[in-house]
Design an enzyme around this catalytic site. Structure first.
Site, PDB file in Angstrom:
ATOM      1  CG  ASP A  50       9.274 -25.799  37.687  1.00 56.22           C
ATOM      2  OD1 ASP A  50       9.781 -26.887  37.961  1.00 56.22           O
ATOM      3  OD2 ASP A  50       9.688 -25.050  36.777  1.00 56.22           O
ATOM      4  CG  HIS A 196       3.952 -24.619  36.791  1.00 57.53           C
ATOM      5  ND1 HIS A 196       4.001 -24.875  35.444  1.00 57.53           N
ATOM      6  CD2 HIS A 196       5.015 -23.806  37.067  1.00 57.53           C
ATOM      7  CE1 HIS A 196       5.053 -24.240  34.923  1.00 57.53           C
ATOM      8  NE2 HIS A 196       5.674 -23.587  35.876  1.00 57.53           N
TER       9      HIS A 196
END
Ligand SMILES: [Zn+2]
Length: 250
Positions: A50, A196
């Protein structure tokens, strides 16, 4: 179920019936909605990232994924993809999947009506323009899926997918060891892992813990006999409908 949790779920359900966001990130809710959590084929683990693409960090993840021979799904922010379109093209060219995280990393709790619909559509259009393929997945920032976002995603043919396990790699105290330990605790066939590839909305440099945990994480999956790859290979079973979401929120 303790009273505080019952109250939280009740409030989330009430909010969903109106226009507010649901607390879909709650483990209890995700357990009742395996398709939303990203539970997939039991011989497979979906690897997702993400908050990118970021020019400082995303290329290092792509290099590492190439080195270990693994593909992933990247939930991107439109505002970053617009600035770094070359990175979006590289993600796709190297066999990975682009998906929609939002235009900016806004909280659905404070989004004025109409904003999420516009931003999900704008990001989906940009993903298609940059990557040349239509995005299939949507993951709301903070895992807060509002009614408006659910409808906007469905109109765009996007399936909302959260995660079954995370590495808490965005935290200042995260280390490769802590990320690996946290993910390993929930690692099983059908899992969807979120890490991430960018510190755009987290502690500067926090992506290093995820990057350094990555080879051992993929090794562990392979030792367990599990393939690791993007959501497109995960066979996430059913589309999330409004009725299913409502029924999962007491
Ligand atoms: Zn995010």
């Amino acid at each position: 179920m303790n009273r505080r949790l019952a109250l939280g779920l009740g409030l989330a359900g009430l909010a969903l019936l109106h226009t507010g966001p649901a607390a879909t990130w709650l483990p209890q809710v995700r357990r009742r909605l395996p398709a939303l959590a990203g539970v997939g084929y039991r011989g497979h683990v979906a690897l997702t990232f993400d908050d990118g693409p970021h020019p400082h960090s995303t290329p290092r993840f792509l290099d590492e994924l190439g080195r270990i021979g693994c593909h992933a799904t990247f939930f991107v922010l439109g505002e970053l993809l617009e600035r770094h379109q070359w990175l979006g093209r590289r993600i796709v060219a190297e066999g990975h999947e682009l998906a929609v995280h939002g235009w900016r990393h806004g909280n659905a709790l404070i989004a004025p009506p109409g904003r999420l619909t516009a931003e999900i559509g704008r990001t989906a259009d940009l993903v298609r323009a940059v990557g040349g393929v239509r995005a299939r997945w949507y993951r709301p920032p903070y895992g807060a899926l509002s009614l408006e976002a659910l409808i906007a995603a469905r109109l765009r043919g996007l399936r909302p997918v959260l995660w079954t396990v995370w590495g808490r790699d965005w935290e200042a105290a995260a280390t490769p060891g802590s990320v690996l330990a946290r993910v390993s605790a929930g690692l099983r066939g059908g899992a969807t892992v979120v890490l991430h590839d960018s510190d755009h909305v987290s502690v500067p440099g926090s992506w290093r813990s995820a990057l350094d945990a990555l080879p051992a994480l993929v090794d562990r999956c392979r030792l367990m006999g599990l393939n690791v790859g993007p959501l497109r290979d995960h066979d996430v079973p059913a589309a999330l409908t409004l009725d299913r979401l409502r029924s999962a929120l007491p």
